[in-house]
Design a protein around this motif. Structure first.
Motif, PDB file in Angstrom:
ATOM      1  N   SER A  90     -33.892  44.969   6.378  1.00 14.66           N
ATOM      2  CA  SER A  90     -34.805  45.395   5.301  1.00 14.66           C
ATOM      3  C   SER A  90     -34.235  46.567   4.500  1.00 14.66           C
ATOM      4  N   SER A  91     -33.580  47.517   5.175  1.00 13.80           N
ATOM      5  CA  SER A  91     -33.062  48.655   4.402  1.00 13.80           C
ATOM      6  C   SER A  91     -31.845  48.230   3.580  1.00 13.80           C
ATOM      7  N   SER A  92     -31.035  47.341   4.127  1.00 13.36           N
ATOM      8  CA  SER A  92     -29.902  46.833   3.334  1.00 13.36           C
ATOM      9  C   SER A  92     -30.405  46.101   2.099  1.00 13.36           C
ATOM     10  N   ALA A  93     -31.506  45.366   2.246  1.00 13.55           N
ATOM     11  CA  ALA A  93     -32.058  44.637   1.089  1.00 13.55           C
ATOM     12  C   ALA A  93     -32.453  45.623  -0.015  1.00 13.55           C
ATOM     13  N   CYS A  94     -33.016  46.775   0.378  1.00 12.12           N
ATOM     14  CA  CYS A  94     -33.382  47.792  -0.627  1.00 12.12           C
ATOM     15  C   CYS A  94     -32.138  48.382  -1.291  1.00 12.12           C
ATOM     16  N   ILE A  95     -31.129  48.693  -0.468  1.00 12.44           N
ATOM     17  CA  ILE A  95     -29.887  49.275  -1.010  1.00 12.44           C
ATOM     18  C   ILE A  95     -29.240  48.304  -2.000  1.00 12.44           C
ATOM     19  N   ILE A  96     -29.139  47.042  -1.587  1.00 17.10           N
ATOM     20  CA  ILE A  96     -28.503  46.039  -2.454  1.00 17.10           C
ATOM     21  C   ILE A  96     -29.329  45.838  -3.729  1.00 17.10           C
ATOM     22  N   ALA A  97     -30.646  45.824  -3.593  1.00 13.91           N
ATOM     23  CA  ALA A  97     -31.497  45.658  -4.781  1.00 13.91           C
ATOM     24  C   ALA A  97     -31.250  46.790  -5.779  1.00 13.91           C
ATOM     25  N   GLY A  98     -31.178  48.017  -5.268  1.00  9.38           N
ATOM     26  CA  GLY A  98     -30.953  49.174  -6.151  1.00  9.38           C
ATOM     27  C   GLY A  98     -29.588  49.109  -6.817  1.00  9.38           C
ATOM     28  N   LEU A  99     -28.567  48.778  -6.042  1.00  8.62           N
ATOM     29  CA  LEU A  99     -27.207  48.747  -6.601  1.00  8.62           C
ATOM     30  C   LEU A  99     -27.037  47.600  -7.594  1.00  8.62           C
ATOM     31  N   VAL A 100     -27.491  46.411  -7.210  1.00 11.48           N
ATOM     32  CA  VAL A 100     -27.349  45.265  -8.119  1.00 11.48           C
ATOM     33  C   VAL A 100     -28.221  45.473  -9.364  1.00 11.48           C
ATOM     34  N   GLY A 101     -29.409  46.037  -9.158  1.00  8.73           N
ATOM     35  CA  GLY A 101     -30.293  46.312 -10.292  1.00  8.73           C
ATOM     36  C   GLY A 101     -29.639  47.270 -11.271  1.00  8.73           C
ATOM     37  N   ALA A 102     -29.134  48.389 -10.758  1.00  5.19           N
ATOM     38  CA  ALA A 102     -28.510  49.391 -11.635  1.00  5.19           C
ATOM     39  C   ALA A 102     -27.258  48.828 -12.298  1.00  5.19           C
ATOM     40  N   ASN A 103     -26.472  48.091 -11.536  1.00  2.00           N
ATOM     41  CA  ASN A 103     -25.242  47.522 -12.090  1.00  2.00           C
ATOM     42  C   ASN A 103     -25.549  46.533 -13.212  1.00  2.00           C
ATOM     43  N   THR A 104     -26.612  45.762 -13.032  1.00  5.22           N
ATOM     44  CA  THR A 104     -26.999  44.793 -14.068  1.00  5.22           C
ATOM     45  C   THR A 104     -27.539  45.531 -15.297  1.00  5.22           C
ATOM     46  N   LEU A 105     -28.360  46.558 -15.070  1.00 13.44           N
ATOM     47  CA  LEU A 105     -28.918  47.318 -16.211  1.00 13.44           C
ATOM     48  C   LEU A 105     -27.811  47.997 -17.018  1.00 13.44           C
ATOM     49  N   MET A 106     -26.724  48.387 -16.329  1.00 12.95           N
ATOM     50  CA  MET A 106     -25.620  49.067 -17.043  1.00 12.95           C
ATOM     51  C   MET A 106     -24.532  48.101 -17.482  1.00 12.95           C
ATOM     52  N   LYS A 107     -24.821  46.774 -17.423  1.00 18.33           N
ATOM     53  CA  LYS A 107     -23.867  45.735 -17.862  1.00 18.33           C
ATOM     54  C   LYS A 107     -22.621  45.672 -16.978  1.00 18.33           C
TER      55      LYS A 107
END
Ligand code: HSE
Length: 295
Positions: A90-107
């Protein structure tokens, strides 16, 4: 607004402590967009931090900081199906969500390898973070900075039946009970089995899996923290499971079951009820070969 699907993971797979993990068909969903404020809410009844200490937010902010991009805030909506502190990533899912989310938002300033490395640096070991991001079964070595990894897709109809206890077990506690040193003999015992697990899963030699999940690094010590674990393993084997092991740091218990074993789940449910464990959950899952994706 991006919507991200992140799979649960099962780490260690018995003997592959801190080295092996696979992604499962059980998902968290996170919606994320830039905002003038920190606006975080759970879309279900899971209690989550709604301030900057939220792990999705914290991970996303780390990536913004690395890229030198100022961040006023993020709007984050979380649907948490993966139960917390149960050995399902569950904590890895949060970490990955944050990183992939930020990476996608920043192109996408960071590569996939960068994300694998950064997520392991945040979590401390790669065996949940890497499969959560990549899917399939991942073999990973973390040298403290970089992750050396291989992702393999697994084409199998095997079922991964997870028994989820009704209590949490924090990874720190489950790691604190492990010995500081082990014998040369035990090291050989584990490394041979970890290698056997991947090779057997990938080639369909499922009859090896029971031997492959046996280990001397963590499960014997963690069994004591999980009441009824031995009974659940015995039940799984008596119902025809190929293998049964503690998922990640526990307390969830995994059984690997042939697709033809049609009534395994129902029979396990019945057995748990008879043990007085009505509040423990049983889910039938499969390997997710895709990993995290924007949907
Ligand atoms: N390999 C880790 C452990 C997984 O067993 O402690 C939990 O994050």
């Amino acid at each position: 607004m991006y919507r991200i699907q992140i799979p649960a993971t099962s780490a260690n797979l018995g003997a592959g402590f801190d080295a092996l993990g696979l992604a499962l068909s059980y998902y968290n969903y996170v919606e994320i967009e830039e905002s003038d404020t920190v606006d975080i809410k759970s879309l279900d009844d899971t209690a989550i931090p709604e301030d900057e200490s939220n792990l999705v937010y914290e991970s996303a902010k780390t990536l913004y900081d690395i890229c030198g991009k100022p961040l006023k805030g993020l709007k984050i909506r979380q649907e948490n199906n993966i139960p917390m502190a149960r050995g399902l990533g569950s904590s890895s899912a949060c970490i990955i969500a944050g990183l992939v989310g930020a990476n996608t938002l920043m192109k996408e300033p960071l590569s996939l390898d960068d994300l694998v490395n950064l997520s392991a640096q945040i979590e401390g070991h790669p065996d949940n973070t890497a499969p959560a991001l990549l899917g399939g079964i991942v073999t990973a070595v973390f040298d403290g900075k970089n992750v050396h990894w291989v992702k393999q897709e697994v084409f199998t109809t095997l079922k991964f039946v997870v028994v989820i206890p009704d209590f949490e077990l924090k990874t720190e506690k489950a790691r604190a009970c492990l010995p500081k040193e082990i014998s040369h003999k035990d090291a050989v015992y584990n490394l041979s089995r970890a290698a056997l697990f991947s090779a057997s899963l990938l080639t369909g030699k499922y009859e090896n899996l029971r031997t492959a999940v046996d280990d001397r690094l963590h499960q014997p010590y963690r069994m004591e923290l999980i009441p009824h674990a031995a009974e659940v393993f015995d039940t799984a084997y008596s119902l025809g499971a190929y293998a049964s092991y503690i998922s990640g740091a526990g307390p969830s218990l995994m059984a690997i079951v042939d697709n033809d074993n049609r009534f395994f789940c129902g029979k396990m449910r019945f057995a748990l009820d008879r043990m007085g464990l009505k509040s423990w959950q049983v889910h039938e899952l499969h390997i997710d070969n895709i990993g995290t994706r924007i949907i």
